[in-house]
Design a protein around this motif. Structure first.
Motif, PDB file in Angstrom:
ATOM      1  N   HIS A 173      -6.426   3.313   0.737  1.00 41.64           N
ATOM      2  CA  HIS A 173      -6.181   4.492  -0.094  1.00 41.64           C
ATOM      3  C   HIS A 173      -4.868   5.184   0.237  1.00 41.64           C
ATOM      4  CE1 HIS A 173      -9.737   4.179  -2.474  1.00 41.64           C
ATOM      5  NE2 HIS A 173     -10.387   3.818  -1.387  1.00 41.64           N
ATOM      6  N   ILE A 174      -4.432   5.081   1.482  1.00 37.43           N
ATOM      7  CA  ILE A 174      -3.111   5.641   1.801  1.00 37.43           C
ATOM      8  C   ILE A 174      -2.038   4.896   1.006  1.00 37.43           C
ATOM      9  CG2 ILE A 174      -1.332   5.849   3.584  1.00 37.43           C
ATOM     10  CD1 ILE A 174      -3.535   6.465   5.577  1.00 37.43           C
ATOM     11  N   VAL A 175      -2.070   3.571   1.089  1.00 37.56           N
ATOM     12  CA  VAL A 175      -1.024   2.772   0.428  1.00 37.56           C
ATOM     13  C   VAL A 175      -1.148   2.876  -1.090  1.00 37.56           C
ATOM     14  CG1 VAL A 175      -0.042   0.480   0.178  1.00 37.56           C
ATOM     15  CG2 VAL A 175      -0.960   1.197   2.385  1.00 37.56           C
ATOM     16  N   LEU A 176      -2.375   2.693  -1.581  1.00 35.44           N
ATOM     17  CA  LEU A 176      -2.593   2.729  -3.024  1.00 35.44           C
ATOM     18  C   LEU A 176      -2.178   4.082  -3.606  1.00 35.44           C
ATOM     19  CD1 LEU A 176      -3.730   1.313  -5.515  1.00 35.44           C
ATOM     20  CD2 LEU A 176      -5.964   2.258  -4.957  1.00 35.44           C
ATOM     21  N   GLY A 177      -2.590   5.151  -2.941  1.00 36.29           N
ATOM     22  CA  GLY A 177      -2.277   6.487  -3.426  1.00 36.29           C
ATOM     23  C   GLY A 177      -0.781   6.717  -3.500  1.00 36.29           C
ATOM     24  N   THR A 178      -0.091   6.358  -2.425  1.00 37.05           N
ATOM     25  CA  THR A 178       1.360   6.569  -2.395  1.00 37.05           C
ATOM     26  C   THR A 178       2.036   5.820  -3.534  1.00 37.05           C
ATOM     27  OG1 THR A 178       1.152   6.661  -0.015  1.00 37.05           O
ATOM     28  CG2 THR A 178       3.379   6.451  -0.908  1.00 37.05           C
ATOM     29  N   LEU A 179       1.709   4.529  -3.662  1.00 36.44           N
ATOM     30  CA  LEU A 179       2.394   3.714  -4.667  1.00 36.44           C
ATOM     31  C   LEU A 179       2.040   4.167  -6.080  1.00 36.44           C
ATOM     32  CD1 LEU A 179       2.002   0.182  -3.061  1.00 36.44           C
ATOM     33  CD2 LEU A 179       3.996   1.675  -3.057  1.00 36.44           C
ATOM     34  N   TYR A 180       0.773   4.477  -6.303  1.00 34.17           N
ATOM     35  CA  TYR A 180       0.362   4.808  -7.656  1.00 34.17           C
ATOM     36  C   TYR A 180       0.907   6.177  -8.094  1.00 34.17           C
ATOM     37  CZ  TYR A 180      -2.556   5.859 -11.668  1.00 34.17           C
ATOM     38  OH  TYR A 180      -2.986   6.208 -12.923  1.00 34.17           O
ATOM     39  N   VAL A 181       0.879   7.131  -7.187  1.00 36.62           N
ATOM     40  CA  VAL A 181       1.400   8.454  -7.555  1.00 36.62           C
ATOM     41  C   VAL A 181       2.900   8.347  -7.868  1.00 36.62           C
ATOM     42  CG1 VAL A 181       1.807  10.802  -6.740  1.00 36.62           C
ATOM     43  CG2 VAL A 181      -0.387   9.719  -6.321  1.00 36.62           C
ATOM     44  N   ASN A 182       3.600   7.495  -7.121  1.00 39.99           N
ATOM     45  CA  ASN A 182       5.016   7.269  -7.442  1.00 39.99           C
ATOM     46  C   ASN A 182       5.170   6.719  -8.855  1.00 39.99           C
ATOM     47  OD1 ASN A 182       5.798   8.159  -4.981  1.00 39.99           O
ATOM     48  ND2 ASN A 182       6.167   6.135  -4.098  1.00 39.99           N
ATOM     49  N   GLN A 183       4.290   5.779  -9.212  1.00 46.81           N
ATOM     50  CA  GLN A 183       4.336   5.196 -10.554  1.00 46.81           C
ATOM     51  C   GLN A 183       4.099   6.272 -11.618  1.00 46.81           C
ATOM     52  OE1 GLN A 183       4.505   2.070 -12.062  1.00 46.81           O
ATOM     53  NE2 GLN A 183       5.407   1.250 -10.202  1.00 46.81           N
ATOM     54  N   LEU A 184       3.098   7.101 -11.360  1.00 48.51           N
ATOM     55  CA  LEU A 184       2.789   8.162 -12.328  1.00 48.51           C
ATOM     56  C   LEU A 184       3.980   9.076 -12.525  1.00 48.51           C
ATOM     57  CD1 LEU A 184      -0.823   9.426 -11.580  1.00 48.51           C
ATOM     58  CD2 LEU A 184      -0.005   8.107 -13.526  1.00 48.51           C
ATOM     59  N   LEU A 216      -2.085  14.696  -1.609  1.00 50.10           N
ATOM     60  CA  LEU A 216      -2.998  15.176  -0.574  1.00 50.10           C
ATOM     61  C   LEU A 216      -4.325  14.432  -0.665  1.00 50.10           C
ATOM     62  CD1 LEU A 216      -3.371  17.472   1.622  1.00 50.10           C
ATOM     63  CD2 LEU A 216      -4.612  18.692  -0.167  1.00 50.10           C
ATOM     64  N   LEU A 217      -4.809  14.318  -1.906  1.00 51.07           N
ATOM     65  CA  LEU A 217      -6.104  13.674  -2.110  1.00 51.07           C
ATOM     66  C   LEU A 217      -6.074  12.220  -1.658  1.00 51.07           C
ATOM     67  CD1 LEU A 217      -8.929  14.237  -3.402  1.00 51.07           C
ATOM     68  CD2 LEU A 217      -8.027  13.130  -5.447  1.00 51.07           C
ATOM     69  N   SER A 218      -5.057  11.491  -2.124  1.00 47.12           N
ATOM     70  CA  SER A 218      -5.054  10.052  -1.876  1.00 47.12           C
ATOM     71  C   SER A 218      -4.508   9.714  -0.496  1.00 47.12           C
ATOM     72  CB  SER A 218      -4.223   9.339  -2.947  1.00 47.12           C
ATOM     73  OG  SER A 218      -2.886   9.769  -2.843  1.00 47.12           O
ATOM     74  N   GLY A 219      -3.632  10.548   0.011  1.00 45.89           N
ATOM     75  CA  GLY A 219      -3.002  10.203   1.279  1.00 45.89           C
ATOM     76  C   GLY A 219      -3.695  10.808   2.486  1.00 45.89           C
ATOM     77  N   VAL A 220      -4.413  11.900   2.276  1.00 43.60           N
ATOM     78  CA  VAL A 220      -5.002  12.578   3.429  1.00 43.60           C
ATOM     79  C   VAL A 220      -6.527  12.695   3.298  1.00 43.60           C
ATOM     80  CG1 VAL A 220      -5.022  14.694   4.782  1.00 43.60           C
ATOM     81  CG2 VAL A 220      -2.877  13.888   3.768  1.00 43.60           C
ATOM     82  N   VAL A 221      -6.987  13.246   2.165  1.00 47.57           N
ATOM     83  CA  VAL A 221      -8.416  13.552   2.071  1.00 47.57           C
ATOM     84  C   VAL A 221      -9.273  12.283   2.099  1.00 47.57           C
ATOM     85  CG1 VAL A 221     -10.192  14.607   0.642  1.00 47.57           C
ATOM     86  CG2 VAL A 221      -7.960  15.708   0.866  1.00 47.57           C
ATOM     87  N   VAL A 222      -8.957  11.348   1.187  1.00 44.96           N
ATOM     88  CA  VAL A 222      -9.800  10.147   1.101  1.00 44.96           C
ATOM     89  C   VAL A 222      -9.731   9.312   2.388  1.00 44.96           C
ATOM     90  CG1 VAL A 222     -10.119   7.967  -0.108  1.00 44.96           C
ATOM     91  CG2 VAL A 222      -9.849  10.064  -1.409  1.00 44.96           C
ATOM     92  N   PRO A 223      -8.520   8.984   2.886  1.00 42.46           N
ATOM     93  CA  PRO A 223      -8.481   8.231   4.149  1.00 42.46           C
ATOM     94  C   PRO A 223      -9.134   9.005   5.285  1.00 42.46           C
ATOM     95  CG  PRO A 223      -6.336   8.228   3.102  1.00 42.46           C
ATOM     96  CD  PRO A 223      -7.168   9.203   2.347  1.00 42.46           C
ATOM     97  N   GLY A 224      -8.940  10.328   5.274  1.00 38.42           N
ATOM     98  CA  GLY A 224      -9.540  11.156   6.319  1.00 38.42           C
ATOM     99  C   GLY A 224     -11.057  11.060   6.295  1.00 38.42           C
ATOM    100  N   LEU A 225     -11.632  11.066   5.073  1.00 37.98           N
ATOM    101  CA  LEU A 225     -13.086  10.966   4.957  1.00 37.98           C
ATOM    102  C   LEU A 225     -13.588   9.621   5.478  1.00 37.98           C
ATOM    103  CD1 LEU A 225     -13.810  12.696   1.532  1.00 37.98           C
ATOM    104  CD2 LEU A 225     -14.415  13.476   3.835  1.00 37.98           C
ATOM    105  N   PHE A 226     -12.826   8.569   5.185  1.00 40.32           N
ATOM    106  CA  PHE A 226     -13.207   7.248   5.706  1.00 40.32           C
ATOM    107  C   PHE A 226     -13.238   7.274   7.232  1.00 40.32           C
ATOM    108  CE2 PHE A 226     -12.419   5.241   1.564  1.00 40.32           C
ATOM    109  CZ  PHE A 226     -13.436   4.306   1.566  1.00 40.32           C
ATOM    110  N   LEU A 227     -12.158   7.791   7.810  1.00 47.60           N
ATOM    111  CA  LEU A 227     -12.071   7.780   9.273  1.00 47.60           C
ATOM    112  C   LEU A 227     -13.136   8.694   9.880  1.00 47.60           C
ATOM    113  CD1 LEU A 227      -8.190   7.699   9.725  1.00 47.60           C
ATOM    114  CD2 LEU A 227      -9.826   5.819   9.859  1.00 47.60           C
TER     115      LEU A 227
END
Lengths: 243, 441, 221
Positions: free
Chosen positions: A38-49, B417-428
């Motif tokens: 989700h870190i990687v996917l989120g970063t790349l996808y938000v950039n695309q958006l 924030l959601l995709s980079g921090v919240v979701v990964p944070g919840l997993f961890l």
């Protein structure tokens, strides 16, 4: 008699699913894989958006698909390789547990785990719907495509895991095979076997889903690829058992 | 045979069955288009055309490696192939296949799309649904499509090879798969049945009976192209009027420098193609040396389309001897210089589709000017539109809506924030919890 | 009943087990003795159907309770979770998980993950797993490994009661002669892949002397 055997295999399959889920989710794997994904996917996808300025879900799917082919083999690497290494597989064989139940159960657990790990990606669809007016079709089709791709890659990962007793080797073999399938279409225009190879390209199949189309042949491809991987894995397990 | 060898054989057989099942699935595929605007589905017109393809047809898209649109072109063409297995396609880099480029008559600099069946081929500019379907339709057009040029009333001649002749235009039609004939409507005022369309290029003598017959032929589903010209004084309104069109005497003078040749108010450079008509779709500017204006008369149920216009700075000069705008007599621009009309009618259960095109100038199609800019395309696209069965060229593809997304700073921050921090944070966090619980047991 | 009928197996051209014949009847505890590398584990794997014999066949009543030399479960699972899973795998599924845990002495570890067990505890979970489903036959490969003296005594009682009270056929491989002497009704001695003796164990010292003689003879031959 046949019916009895069938119910027995089914019961054993579900027991294997439950056990595999416990084993997987008590290991750090799904948590680390989920966080990474989700870190990687989120970063790349938000950039695309940001670059496109449109409420499009489409770019999410190839990104997620590629990450899955790298990460799913990590989720599946343990399944058969580790049981062969520790000898716990022998105990199951001595019972004996039907090979089919073992293989299908392990695959199903890996698939379910993958889907759970992937599930938060649907939050992007929620964000899109909240901030814009995305086309629902490609979102539904795209996630369906990712689910099918996960099933197939889980099958491939399981097959890789059946071939070796080493988890890292299993993960790398699984990723490599999935990578070959991902890029199967590349250069297909220049060779005579190209169209056939392109048919094996999981990225092209996924692209069709991401665009919003559910095509019987794409669905069938992933189902058949999964089935082929499981049949092959079952044969390998059987073969290693009865050396 | 050992048990394992048997099992191995069974596995190989199972894999073979799965492979064959895959091949079958590939052959008989059904697609569900979930997009809101069905833009993954070829339009009904395209489906009609594709269904009519009965011989192996290859579509070659020439796009350089790395050029945008290769994947999209392949995706689009695979939809054609899905509808009809006789259609195959390739996306090729023109630099890598110069022989093919030459054989298929494609401009290597521009690229484009060639559609080939047997020894015939058609070229279209873009790998879009409109273009490809139009190209296929042209390819499907029966080989005997005959274009007739009217003679007998002082029309510009196809046999004339000097600058003012139409010999090159006739040649262009032949290259595009048409048979070209001249019909003398003075000797026999009836339009022969074999003519799929009739071109009337600036008659200089009154049409008389031929005009009436022309009108009757048109009413019965005929196709006519009138090339008018300021120099002609023959009244064509007898034929045009009932279809909501007319010709306005006079000459269009262009005041806008961008819409005329330099310091030449008579020679229009058409840029204003304001309709989606297939005649002017993706047409480069056309040069019209001396044009008459076409007027649209308001007739009930008419379907006239203004295809091309002069600029707002132009006007129609009724007295070319004294070229200055006189509001009393002259008409201010923009002026329609090309128009079409199609009036389908149900006649006893049969649909007849009269089609009429009027261009206010003949010179653009003459040997002197046919090679200019978009002129030849304007000519051929007009004849194509006239000649084709039903409305196959006017493909109206399903196009995805633009769905804007305003990604403000705060929204962007929220998404990250959601995709980079919240979701990964919840997993961890979940992982840590499971680990902690297990520690206590 | 556990019966080996002329079992033979080679690996890479070297015959590891040659024509091994023996039988363990119901209510009998038979020790399977041999030096390291004698072919004990290979024979056991063939008996269990984990290895295909080149020649001969194995006849073992099913289900069979099996405890491998290196018992391995699944690190993440709790003891009870693991035993429940194995109970569901067995035919027919049994619901005697708690009884098996009590018998193997792991009842107090029910919720503990396998990863956090000591070697002895782990071995007892393995034993509990073998007990599930009250099988008519047991194959126990070095079952006392890693147990402390008290646990060894308990385990011996369990093993003996399986045969003498439960009427099961028990094959117990070991290299600890005292153990064989203590609990086995008979011993089968295997050296270099061949059965060299099948006899009553007698007392421990006697067994030791005879075993060394047998091994020595076989090594010379």
């Amino acid at each position: 008699m046949r019916g009895l055997r069938a119910t027995r295999a089914t019961r054993a399959t579900w027991a294997v699913v439950g056990k595999e889920l416990v084993v997987l989710w008590t290991s750090p794997l799904p948590y680390v894989v989920g966080a990474l994904l989700h870190i990687v996917l989120g970063t790349l996808y938000v950039n695309q958006l940001q670059a496109r300025g449109q409420a499009l879900a489409q770019p999410l799917f190839p990104l997620a698909g590629f990450l899955l082919i790298a990460l799913v083999p990590i989720l599946t690497m343990r399944t058969l390789a580790d049981e062969a290494r520790t000898g716990s597989l022998d105990l199951l064989h001595a019972v004996p547990v039907p090979t089919r139940a073992l293989v299908v159960g392990k695959w199903l657990a890996s698939w379910v785990t993958t889907l759970v790990v992937l599930a938060p990606a649907t939050l992007f669809a929620v964000l899109l719907a909240w901030w814009g007016n995305p086309d629902r079709g490609p979102i539904i089709a795209g996630f369906a495509g990712l689910a099918l791709l996960s099933a197939a890659v889980a099958g491939v990962g399981l097959l890789a895991s059946s071939l070796t007793s080493s988890q890292p080797v299993a993960a790398m073999v699984g990723f490599f095979v999935a990578l070959l399938l991902w890029f199967a279409h590349v250069g297909s225009e220049t060779t005579s076997a190209g169209p056939l190879l392109a048919g094996f390209s999981i990225s092209e199949r996924l692209r069709s889903f991401a665009g919003g189309a559910i095509d019987s042949s794409d669905v069938g491809f992933f189902v058949l690829l999964t089935a082929a991987a499981l049949v092959a894995a079952a044969t390998v397990v059987q073969g290693r058992r009865l050396r | 045979m050992s048990a394992f060898a048997r099992r191995l054989a069974a596995t190989a057989a199972a894999l073979a069955v799965l492979f064959l099942a895959g091949v079958q699935l590939e052959r008989h595929r059904t697609q569900f288009d979930l997009t809101a605007d069905d833009h993954l589905t070829l339009s009904d017109q395209t489906r009609q055309v594709v269904k009519a393809v009965h011989s192996p047809t290859t579509i070659v898209v020439f796009l350089r490696r790395g050029e945008a649109g290769r994947a999209e072109a392949a995706a689009l063409l695979s939809r054609y192939r899905r509808l009809n297995r006789r259609i195959s396609f390739r996306v090729t880099d023109p630099d890598e296949a110069p022989g093919q480029v030459r054989r298929l008559n494609v401009d290597p600099a521009l690229g484009g799309v060639a559609i080939a069946a047997g020894s015939r081929s058609e070229q279209v500019p873009l790998a879009s649904e409109q273009d490809i379907t139009a190209g296929l339709a042209r390819l499907l057009r029966p080989g005997d499509a005959t274009v007739c040029f009217a003679t007998g009333h002082g029309e510009v001649e196809t046999g004339l090879e000097t600058g003012e002749g139409l010999s090159q235009a006739a040649g262009l039609l032949r290259v595009n798969g048409y048979k070209v004939e001249t019909v003398d409507l003075l000797a026999d005022p009836n339009v022969p049945a074999r003519c799929r369309s009739l071109i009337v290029a600036t008659p200089t003598a009154p049409l008389g009976q031929a005009g009436a017959n022309m009108k009757a032929w048109l009413d019965g589903g005929g196709r006519v192209l009138f090339l008018a010209d300021p120099v002609s004084t023959v009244d064509l309104n007898e034929v045009l009027g009932p279809y909501g069109l007319g010709l306005d005497r006079g000459i269009v003078l262009e005041g806008d420098d961008g819409s005329r040749l330099k310091d030449d108010p008579i020679t229009l450079v058409l840029r204003d193609y304001r309709s989606a008509s297939p005649i002017v779709r993706r047409l480069p500017p056309a040069v019209l040396p001396g044009a008459q204006a076409v007027s649209q008369v308001d007739v009930d149920q008419n379907a006239t389309v203004a295809v091309a216009r002069s600029s707002a700075k132009s006007y129609l000069e009724r007295q070319p001897g004294q070229p200055s705008f006189d509001p009393a007599t002259d008409r201010p621009g923009p002026l329609v210089v090309a128009a079409t009309v199609e009036q389908p009618r149900n006649e006893g259960g049969r649909i007849v589709r009269p089609r009429l095109a009027v261009i206010g100038d003949v010179d653009f199609a003459t040997n002197s000017f046919l090679g200019e800019a978009g002129n030849s395309r304007l000519f051929i696209q007009t004849v194509d539109w006239l000649t084709l069965r039903s409305d196959l060229v006017s493909v109206d593809p399903n196009i995805p809506d633009f769905r804007p997304l305003e990604l403000t700073r705060s929204r962007l921050g929220y998404a990250r924030l959601l995709s980079g921090v919240v979701v990964p944070g919840l997993f961890l966090l979940a992982g840590a919890l499971v680990w902690a619980v297990r520690r206590t047991r | 009943m556990i019966e080996a009928k002329g079992l033979s197996r080679s690996f890479g051209g070297r015959e590891v087990v040659h024509d091994v014949d023996f039988r363990v009847g119901p209510g009998e505890v038979v020790g399977f003795l041999g030096p390291n590398g004698a072919g004990k584990t290979t024979t056991i794997r063939m008996l269990l159907g984990l290895l295909r014999p080149d020649r001969g066949s194995a006849d073992v009543s099913r289900p069979v309770g099996y405890l491998p030399e290196q018992f391995a479960g699944y690190d993440g699972m709790s003891v009870r979770g693991y035993l429940r899973f194995m109970a569901r795998m067995k035919q027919p599924p049994s619901n005697e998980v708690d009884a098996a845990m009590a018998r193997a002495g792991v009842a107090d570890l029910a919720r503990r993950p396998l990863a956090r067990l000591s070697k002895g505890q782990r071995q007892r979970v393995g034993l509990a797993q073998a007990l599930l489903g009250s099988p008519p036959a047991f194959v126990l490969d070095e079952p006392m490994q890693g147990l402390d003296p008290k646990q060894v005594v308990d385990a011996r009682h369990v093993v003996q009661s399986l045969a003498h009270e439960g009427g099961a056929a028990v094959l117990l491989s070991t290299h600890v002669l005292a153990e064989a002497a203590a609990i086995c009704d008979r011993v089968v001695v295997i050296v270099k892949g061949r059965v060299v003796a099948e006899e009553r164990p007698g007392d421990a010292a006697d067994l030791e002397a005879r075993f060394l003689r047998l091994v020595g003879q076989a090594e010379l031959a």
